[in-house]
Design a protein around this motif. Structure first.
Motif, short mmCIF file in Angstrom:
data_model
loop_
_atom_site.label_atom_id
_atom_site.label_comp_id
_atom_site.label_asym_id
_atom_site.label_seq_id
_atom_site.Cartn_x
_atom_site.Cartn_y
_atom_site.Cartn_z
N ASP A 32 6.98 1.36 -1.07
CA ASP A 32 5.83 0.90 -1.48
C ASP A 32 4.67 1.65 -1.40
OD1 ASP A 32 3.59 -0.81 -1.71
OD2 ASP A 32 4.15 -2.20 -0.26
N LEU A 33 4.13 1.96 -2.73
CA LEU A 33 3.07 3.09 -2.84
C LEU A 33 1.72 2.68 -2.16
CD1 LEU A 33 3.43 3.82 -6.64
CD2 LEU A 33 4.14 5.20 -4.64
N ASN A 34 1.45 1.27 -1.77
CA ASN A 34 0.28 1.03 -0.91
C ASN A 34 0.13 1.56 0.55
OD1 ASN A 34 -0.92 -1.15 -2.66
ND2 ASN A 34 1.35 -1.83 -2.41
N MET A 35 1.37 2.20 0.95
CA MET A 35 1.42 2.79 2.64
C MET A 35 0.68 4.06 2.35
SD MET A 35 5.38 3.72 2.39
CE MET A 35 5.63 4.51 4.08
N PHE A 36 0.59 4.73 1.06
CA PHE A 36 -0.14 5.90 0.99
C PHE A 36 -1.53 6.04 0.61
CE2 PHE A 36 4.17 6.46 -0.82
CZ PHE A 36 4.70 7.43 0.49
N THR A 37 -2.19 4.63 0.81
CA THR A 37 -3.45 4.59 0.43
C THR A 37 -4.18 3.57 1.41
OG1 THR A 37 -5.40 4.30 -1.15
CG2 THR A 37 -3.24 3.13 -1.47
N ASN A 38 -5.39 3.77 1.81
CA ASN A 38 -6.10 2.99 2.67
C ASN A 38 -7.16 2.10 1.81
OD1 ASN A 38 -8.02 4.81 2.23
ND2 ASN A 38 -8.11 5.31 4.46
N ARG A 39 -7.33 2.09 0.70
CA ARG A 39 -8.02 1.21 -0.20
C ARG A 39 -7.48 -0.17 -0.39
NH1 ARG A 39 -10.08 5.26 -5.17
NH2 ARG A 39 -9.99 7.27 -3.94
N LYS A 40 -8.21 -1.18 0.28
CA LYS A 40 -8.03 -2.26 0.57
C LYS A 40 -8.07 -3.17 -1.00
CE LYS A 40 -6.93 -1.81 4.72
NZ LYS A 40 -5.68 -2.13 5.26
N ASN A 41 -9.00 -2.61 -1.92
CA ASN A 41 -9.37 -3.50 -3.06
C ASN A 41 -8.60 -2.89 -4.19
OD1 ASN A 41 -10.30 -0.79 -2.99
ND2 ASN A 41 -12.35 -1.54 -4.38
N MET A 42 -7.45 -2.22 -4.11
CA MET A 42 -6.54 -1.49 -5.07
C MET A 42 -5.17 -1.94 -4.49
SD MET A 42 -6.27 2.57 -6.32
CE MET A 42 -8.07 2.69 -6.33
#
Length: 698
Positions: free
Chosen positions: A516-526
């Protein structure tokens, strides 16, 4: 497949329209023709990457180059492969782009590695926008073509194998290609008794739908196409899923067994069946099989058929799915049919496939061989399953190994002489179950080796020293047996514990994990997508791999599929086959020594077997059809060919029925495939096992 789930062999990718020639004989005829021009937007939209795609491209590039099993370098060589893959995804049939377009795109053929390294994906969007423009031009031309009926008396040909042609050099050459393409579509209808009003309205409707769905593509769709051109160039089982595709993937995993019980994939504008789910309506009907092509869908007993050529697979699935107990009708071009074949209608009642419908099942075959009677137990395993949720809760959930252990006990109460494990069409499942199932037939020892990208090797061993069944054993496989099925069959073969019978297996010897690529960023709106990444390879205990090679049967049976046409070896980017060190293990017998005699007896038996000769004739006809590169556009020539094909099939079917003592068909009568079905491959496998018993036990 994930580490503990060998998964399915089906590739889930978005495949853009290529509009290769196909037979179209469907859609209910209406009383009044409804001519409807194919419309495209007055002003074509331009699709641009979203702001988040720059970040996402950077993350995907990092994941693919650093964590893939092969650690593939991003260089000019890879750039050229990505370029070719992307162009092929859009226009593999060379139907839209001009040679001048390709020449312009090719200026950047060796720069895509630099673009991706800098998170620059504009090239892919620029190419896609040219593609949209070319498609709209083609739709305008189709409207002009259909203003009057074609003259079918000329001797001219349409090339259907598009890899043998070059890109059109100008618009005149492109127009001539499309004139022949649409003329062939129309001729196929005419050969099946349709008039021009019907032909015109149906072709217009088809291309209107194709245009409609194509112009619904958005930035996320194009980004997914671009990144998958990159990912699948590295390995066919490495894919990028956009956020919405990830959601649909999860829905598919939970709901895929509702409806007709079949997994679908788009290929060359066809919605093709790639897997029949055991226990579902499609499986129980015996009327559908892998490689059948669905060309139209109708609701209820008398609803009109809706043409689905060129549709996205998700939209076709929506038409096919529905409430349990309702009727859906399909028009299907059977696997292996030639261009002149008439499609068949298949009526199914929607249902939900239950877990117990997919569980291992047994039956008893009683056969006679060389004057002796034999009882052969058969256990069919549709997939390698395990109720992980129940196990996590400390419950005693179902599993393949538990069920097979019970079925063996029940069969042995009937004093069976031998046992067949049927893995045909078993696309995989739990690695743990493949290992533990092998353990039912051997005392102890290794079953499979798994090597990761750091060259660390994990050896999976039989966890139980007991042998549940030690009698004569055979394992049936075909080209759709993959992954976990191959692990089990390979281990049985390496230990020479049983005879492997059937077709060469699929050849998928790799392991995938979902990131899951979301684990590499903390941008909640992305919200970002996911990457399915190949992280390891399987190896047999003899050191060889099933990757690309599959498992070659001890006794090989006829197959429709050549390795270069279907299976891992047909994928240009599939990881190579190689070897590692052989493990220490003790063989249970010397089956290899008996194979010449077993093969001799098998050949003597099948040379006069009507079912086997019928199968060989069908395979020959299928291969001839696959090798056809062009078709005549002369009506008289095509009609003569169509009538000859139908007569040949009619005579061949009745010849088989006569030899088997079945009722002969009248002209135009369709055989009842369900009542006439006979699993002669299983019967012959049982006779092969009885040959083995006679040679070893007496």
């Amino acid at each position: 497949m994930t580490k503990n789930n060998t998964g399915k062999i089906v590739k889930r990718t978005i495949i853009i329209l290529s509009l290769l020639v196909i037979p179209f004989f469907f859609v209910a005829e209406s009383a009044t023709p409804n001519f409807d021009y194919i419309s495209v937007p007055d002003t074509l939209k331009t699709i641009s990457p979203d702001a988040k795609h720059t970040i996402e491209a950077q993350l995907v590039t990092t994941v693919l180059t650093r964590y893939h099993y092969n650690r593939v370098p991003l260089n000019d060589s890879l750039s050229a492969l990505i370029f070719n893959k992307f162009i092929n995804q859009l226009d593999g049939g060379k139907n839209y782009f001009l040679k001048s377009d390709i020449d312009e795109f090719s200026k950047y053929k060796f720069e895509l590695d630099d673009f991706l390294a800098n998170s620059n994906i504009n090239f892919f969007f620029d190419v896609f926008n040219v593609y949209l423009k070319r498609v709209s031009e083609r739709m305008d031309y189709i409207n002009k073509l259909l203003e009057r009926e074609f003259d079918y008396s000329y001797d001219e040909y349409f090339v259907i194998k598009r890899d043998s042609v070059d890109w059109p050099k100008d618009e005149n050459e492109m127009n001539d290609d499309w004139r022949k393409r649409i003329k062939n579509d129309a001729l196929l209808y005419k050969l099946n008794g349709k008039d021009w009003d019907f032909i015109k309205s149906t072709i217009q409707k088809r291309y209107k739908n194709i245009t409609k769905y194509l112009f619904q593509y958005n930035s996320e769709d194009v980004f997914q196409l671009a990144i998958n051109a990159f990912a699948e160039t590295i390995d066919p089982h490495t894919n990028y899923f956009s956020p919405i595709t990830s959601d649909n993937f999860k829905i598919d995993m939970s709901l895929s067994l509702e409806g007709i019980g079949a997994r679908l994939q788009v290929e060359d504008d066809f919605t093709k069946i790639v897997e029949i789910i055991p226990g579902g309506p499609a499986d129980k009907s015996k009327q559908l099989k892998a490689d059948d092509k669905i060309i139209a869908v109708a609701q209820g007993e008398d609803g009109e058929f809706e043409d689905v050529i060129g549709w996205r697979v998700n939209d076709v699935v929506k038409l096919i799915r529905g409430e349990k107990g309702t009727v859906v009708r399909l028009l299907v071009i059977p696997a292996g049919s030639d261009l002149n074949a008439k499609p068949k209608e298949v009526k199914l009642v929607r249902d939900k496939v239950k877990l117990e419908d997919q569980a291992a099942k047994s039956n008893l075959l009683e056969i006679e061989n060389n004057g002796q009677k034999f009882k052969i137990g058969v256990i069919t395993i549709p997939k390698f399953y395990s109720d992980f949720e129940a196990q996590r809760n400390g419950e005693d959930g179902k599993s393949t190994t538990k069920d097979v252990r019970r079925l063996i006990s029940e069969l042995e109460q009937n004093n069976i002489d031998g046992l067949i494990i049927d893995l045909r069409n078993d696309g995989g499942g739990s690695l743990t179950e493949a290992v533990e199932l092998t353990g039912l037939f051997i005392k102890d020892g290794p079953v499979v080796q798994v090597r990761n990208s750091s060259n660390n090797i994990e050896i999976n061993k039989d966890p139980d020293p007991s042998i549940v069944y030690n009698g004569p054993l055979a394992v049936m496989v075909n080209r759709f047996s993959a992954s976990a099925s191959e692990i089990f069959a390979a281990a049985i073969q390496d230990y020479q514990r049983g005879i492997i019978i059937g077709e060469n297996t699929y050849g998928k010897g790799t392991v995938q994990n979902l990131i899951d690529l979301n684990m590499f960023t903390n941008r909640k709106n992305m919200r970002l997508g996911q990457v399915k990444l190949t992280v390891a390879k399987f190896y047999r205990i003899n050191g060889k791999t099933t990757q690309r090679l599959g498992v070659k049967p001890d006794i090989e049976l006829p197959s429709y599929f050549l390795p270069e046409e279907f299976g891992e070896s047909s994928e240009p980017s599939a990881l190579p086959s190689d070897e590692i060190n052989k493990l220490n293990y003790e063989k249970y017998s010397d089956i290899q020594k008996l194979l010449p005699e077993l093969i001799k007896k098998h050949n003597e038996r099948t040379i006069n077997d009507p079912d086997f000769q019928y199968l060989i004739d069908q395979i020959k006809e299928y291969r001839e059809s696959k090798n056809q590169t062009m078709v005549s556009l002369n009506e008289a020539v095509r009609r003569k060919q169509k009538e000859a094909d139908e007569e040949r099939k009619f005579q061949r079917e009745n010849e088989l029925r006569k030899k088997k003592g079945l009722k002969l068909l009248d002209k135009g009568e369709v055989p009842d495939e369900k009542s006439d079905s006979n699993d002669y491959i299983l019967n012959e496998s049982a006779k092969i096992l009885s040959d083995y018993i006679l040679l070893t036990v007496g």
